[in-house]
Scaffold this motif. Sequence first.
Motif, PDB file in Angstrom:
ATOM      1  N   ILE A   7      55.370  50.538  33.997  1.00 43.38           N
ATOM      2  CA  ILE A   7      54.979  49.858  35.311  1.00 43.38           C
ATOM      3  C   ILE A   7      53.437  48.944  35.351  1.00 43.38           C
ATOM      4  O   ILE A   7      53.246  47.852  35.355  1.00 43.38           O
ATOM      5  N   CYS A   8      52.616  49.946  34.675  1.00 42.73           N
ATOM      6  CA  CYS A   8      51.114  49.338  34.300  1.00 42.73           C
ATOM      7  C   CYS A   8      51.164  48.603  33.196  1.00 42.73           C
ATOM      8  O   CYS A   8      50.534  47.515  33.183  1.00 42.73           O
ATOM      9  N   ALA A   9      52.053  48.752  32.124  1.00 43.17           N
ATOM     10  CA  ALA A   9      52.040  47.847  31.149  1.00 43.17           C
ATOM     11  C   ALA A   9      52.731  46.382  31.396  1.00 43.17           C
ATOM     12  O   ALA A   9      52.419  45.547  30.926  1.00 43.17           O
ATOM     13  N   THR A  10      53.694  46.639  32.414  1.00 40.50           N
ATOM     14  CA  THR A  10      54.314  45.267  32.600  1.00 40.50           C
ATOM     15  C   THR A  10      53.372  44.250  33.640  1.00 40.50           C
ATOM     16  O   THR A  10      53.223  43.110  33.283  1.00 40.50           O
ATOM     17  N   ALA A  11      52.452  44.965  34.474  1.00 41.59           N
ATOM     18  CA  ALA A  11      51.528  44.435  35.325  1.00 41.59           C
ATOM     19  C   ALA A  11      50.448  43.554  34.341  1.00 41.59           C
ATOM     20  O   ALA A  11      50.125  42.621  34.647  1.00 41.59           O
ATOM     21  N   ALA A  12      50.194  44.410  33.528  1.00 44.52           N
ATOM     22  CA  ALA A  12      49.103  43.858  32.446  1.00 44.52           C
ATOM     23  C   ALA A  12      49.509  42.872  31.706  1.00 44.52           C
ATOM     24  O   ALA A  12      48.825  41.681  31.394  1.00 44.52           O
ATOM     25  N   LEU A  13      50.837  43.020  31.060  1.00 39.87           N
ATOM     26  CA  LEU A  13      51.435  41.972  30.316  1.00 39.87           C
ATOM     27  C   LEU A  13      51.705  40.632  31.334  1.00 39.87           C
ATOM     28  O   LEU A  13      51.491  39.485  30.787  1.00 39.87           O
ATOM     29  N   ALA A  14      52.155  40.706  32.235  1.00 40.12           N
ATOM     30  CA  ALA A  14      52.373  39.595  33.279  1.00 40.12           C
ATOM     31  C   ALA A  14      50.887  39.015  33.566  1.00 40.12           C
ATOM     32  O   ALA A  14      51.140  37.665  33.405  1.00 40.12           O
ATOM     33  N   GLU A  15      50.095  39.502  33.709  1.00 42.07           N
ATOM     34  CA  GLU A  15      48.648  38.846  33.935  1.00 42.07           C
ATOM     35  C   GLU A  15      48.281  38.264  32.865  1.00 42.07           C
ATOM     36  O   GLU A  15      47.479  37.033  33.026  1.00 42.07           O
ATOM     37  N   ALA A  16      48.381  38.793  31.723  1.00 41.53           N
ATOM     38  CA  ALA A  16      48.121  38.229  30.311  1.00 41.53           C
ATOM     39  C   ALA A  16      48.922  36.772  30.198  1.00 41.53           C
ATOM     40  O   ALA A  16      48.489  35.701  29.741  1.00 41.53           O
ATOM     41  N   ALA A  17      50.123  37.014  30.631  1.00 40.53           N
ATOM     42  CA  ALA A  17      51.009  35.711  30.623  1.00 40.53           C
ATOM     43  C   ALA A  17      50.560  34.350  31.164  1.00 40.53           C
ATOM     44  O   ALA A  17      50.642  33.479  30.848  1.00 40.53           O
ATOM     45  N   GLN A  18      50.273  34.951  32.514  1.00 40.78           N
ATOM     46  CA  GLN A  18      49.672  33.853  33.445  1.00 40.78           C
ATOM     47  C   GLN A  18      48.405  33.058  32.878  1.00 40.78           C
ATOM     48  O   GLN A  18      48.249  32.071  33.153  1.00 40.78           O
ATOM     49  N   LYS A  19      47.719  34.158  32.214  1.00 39.64           N
ATOM     50  CA  LYS A  19      46.301  33.403  31.773  1.00 39.64           C
ATOM     51  C   LYS A  19      46.630  32.690  30.444  1.00 39.64           C
ATOM     52  O   LYS A  19      45.797  32.516  29.619  1.00 39.64           O
ATOM     53  N   GLN A  20      47.673  33.172  29.694  1.00 40.28           N
ATOM     54  CA  GLN A  20      47.938  32.646  28.415  1.00 40.28           C
ATOM     55  C   GLN A  20      47.310  33.217  27.238  1.00 40.28           C
ATOM     56  O   GLN A  20      46.767  32.484  26.308  1.00 40.28           O
ATOM     57  N   THR A  21      47.003  34.410  27.464  1.00 36.86           N
ATOM     58  CA  THR A  21      46.219  35.377  26.497  1.00 36.86           C
ATOM     59  C   THR A  21      46.986  36.443  25.901  1.00 36.86           C
ATOM     60  O   THR A  21      46.264  37.409  25.417  1.00 36.86           O
ATOM     61  N   ILE A  22      48.314  36.421  25.894  1.00 35.64           N
ATOM     62  CA  ILE A  22      49.103  37.194  25.126  1.00 35.64           C
ATOM     63  C   ILE A  22      48.766  37.540  23.552  1.00 35.64           C
ATOM     64  O   ILE A  22      48.901  36.142  23.073  1.00 35.64           O
TER      65      ILE A  22
END
Length: 329
Positions: A7-22
């Motif tokens: 859950i924590c990893a998903t939230a962090a990756l989703a936030e990075a996706a919105q910022k386009q910093t993955i």
Amino acid sequence: MPKDEFICATAALAEAAQKQTITAADIAAFFAISATLPPAHYDASARQLDYAFLPAWQAGINQYVSLLSRQHPQLAWIELASWNGYVREKALRSLSAGAPTPFFLMLAVRRLNDWVPQVRQAAYETLPAMLKNTGPDIIAATLCVVFSRWSEWQHIESKGKTLVLDLAARPDVASGIKNHILSQASGSIVPILSQAGRIAVLDGFLEQIAHKAVQPAVRAKAYRSLLEGKMTWTDGKEWIWLDLSKCKGKRQALVCQRTLSVTTPLQETLTAAINDRSAAVRHVGGEMLMRHFAQLGTESVRLARQLAADRTPRVAARGRFLLENNGLS
């Protein structure tokens, strides 16, 4: 807990996706965490992906192109959990590499049961190449999850079932399924044995499963199949009328069966079942002894007396019935 980490990893990756910093490292770390998910959490984890990445999917919804896969092709695995059928279909058609973990392969295989016909067609066309590049251990782990839930799938078609069964027939995959059935101490394992039993891939392992499986219910199912000479499984449900004049009826499981491709010595197998450490297995042994009592001669009497002295009442009742019914009490 693996679920909390996911859950924590998903939230962090989703936030990075919105910022386009993955980055590629972010994706590798996320896949590593998904590999630790227990199958019981797969459905909830898929819903978590859908919820967390919803803004990213909506960003490209007008063109039916996700913002995610434009950042990194590997993120197409995440798109398999999207609520949008266009995104799911596009994700399937963009994936040809092997699945990174059983969880993500499960998301792909589950598209065979997708409610959207175009997504199911995309799954039929793309899964063979994807599975060819996926390791047998990941495939075996995924099929165990599929078989445990297959009877609940309402949209899968015959060609989808054929694709899965052909996959299970691979020797390296069948060995992995067998090892899973033998070793699991918890979880719904009997449906895996039953559904995999649609084909003869596990027939040669049934005796080993009957003797060595950890779960008593699995050993009981294996002994029953060997002693009956057939494998049974449920294939959906059918409607049965109870009273047509009152429009009363019910849905009941549709049971199918197949004759085993192997045979086993009756006396040795029956004796092993009756000597099993679990009362559930000994109860099956008692039932089979009632069917084959006349075939074993004096050995039947000995086994009946052993059952009658069993410490479990329902098992002992089988033995007492046999003795009394044959005038041996």
